[in-house]
Write a protein that holds these residues in place. Structure first.
Motif, PDB file in Angstrom:
ATOM      1  N   ALA A   1      33.217  40.107  50.021  1.00  0.00           N
ATOM      2  CA  ALA A   1      32.106  40.170  49.071  1.00  0.00           C
ATOM      3  C   ALA A   1      31.958  41.631  48.649  1.00  0.00           C
ATOM      4  O   ALA A   1      31.853  42.517  49.500  1.00  0.00           O
ATOM      5  CB  ALA A   1      30.821  39.665  49.715  1.00  0.00           C
TER       6      ALA A   1
ATOM      7  N   HIS B   1      29.892  44.391  46.162  1.00  0.00           N
ATOM      8  CA  HIS B   1      28.752  44.708  45.294  1.00  0.00           C
ATOM      9  C   HIS B   1      29.034  46.065  44.655  1.00  0.00           C
ATOM     10  O   HIS B   1      29.413  47.009  45.346  1.00  0.00           O
ATOM     11  CB  HIS B   1      27.446  44.771  46.092  1.00  0.00           C
TER      12      HIS B   1
ATOM     13  N   THR C   1      34.078  38.678  44.242  1.00  0.00           N
ATOM     14  CA  THR C   1      34.746  38.353  45.502  1.00  0.00           C
ATOM     15  C   THR C   1      36.250  38.482  45.299  1.00  0.00           C
ATOM     16  O   THR C   1      36.757  38.338  44.182  1.00  0.00           O
ATOM     17  CB  THR C   1      34.424  36.927  45.991  1.00  0.00           C
TER      18      THR C   1
ATOM     19  N   ASP D   1      28.389  41.661  41.278  1.00  0.00           N
ATOM     20  CA  ASP D   1      29.045  41.197  42.493  1.00  0.00           C
ATOM     21  C   ASP D   1      30.349  40.506  42.121  1.00  0.00           C
ATOM     22  O   ASP D   1      30.457  39.883  41.059  1.00  0.00           O
ATOM     23  CB  ASP D   1      28.147  40.202  43.241  1.00  0.00           C
TER      24      ASP D   1
END
Length: 186
Positions: A154, A156, A167, A165
């Motif tokens: 993850a 940010h 992934t 954000d």
């Protein structure tokens, strides 16, 4: 308003208004692309697979298999990096969201934590996710299997007055050999 000048004619040009910037002007850098560049700089990896039975050894049918992700900034995070373009800097921070362990026999386990390295004090008890442990009760057949760990990171990012954000995933593998205990009787 843009100040235009014509090459070779120093007095030609002048201020001009455009509703949208002319090609090559305005708009600033692509912040999402800068975030991706920062992720690349982090050199994120898949799990640093720890496994019991140990690599190169042979496990036993029905005996629990333990797995864990060896901690480091590139395998568990958190880790950060920045990328800059046209005076705008984007900083991204990544942490592992989870690791999906596929044991090569149809068993899949999702662990939202690195897992606990196996210790002899655990004996033949199967790993318990309630205790921060990852693994499975054991293989039911003799064979060679490939354990695949898919790590979801993850990320940010913040910069240019915005944030977002994203992934990304990384995969690693480890072989495991499973044998049988033979009982010799009289």
């Amino acid at each position: 308003m843009y100040n235009g000048q014509c090459p070779g004619q120093p007095l030609a040009g002048g201020l001009r208004w455009f509703q949208n910037p002319p090609p090559g002007y305005g708009g600033g850098p692509n912040l999402a692309a800068l975030a991706e560049e920062a992720v690349t700089k982090m050199r994120l990896l898949g799990a640093d697979i720890g496994i019991a039975p140990k690599r190169g050894g042979t496990g036993t049918v029905g005996v629990p298999v333990w797995v864990w992700n060896g901690p480091s900034p590139q395998t568990t995070g958190p880790t950060s990096a920045s990328a800059t373009a046209l005076g705008v800097t984007v900083t991204a921070t990544a942490s592992v969201q989870n690791v999906v362990w596929n044991f090569g026999n149809g068993t899949t386990v999702i662990c939202p934590f690195p897992g606990t390295p196996y210790s002899a004090s655990f004996g033949l008890n199967p790993p318990s996710t309630a205790n921060g442990q990852c693994g499975m009760p054991g293989y039911s057949r003799v064979g060679e299997y490939t354990v695949t760990a898919t790590t979801t990171w993850a990320v940010h990012w913040v910069g240019g007055g915005q944030q977002g954000d994203l992934t990304t995933t990384r995969t690693s593998q480890a072989p495991v050999r499973i044998g049988e205990v033979q009982v010799v009787g009289q």
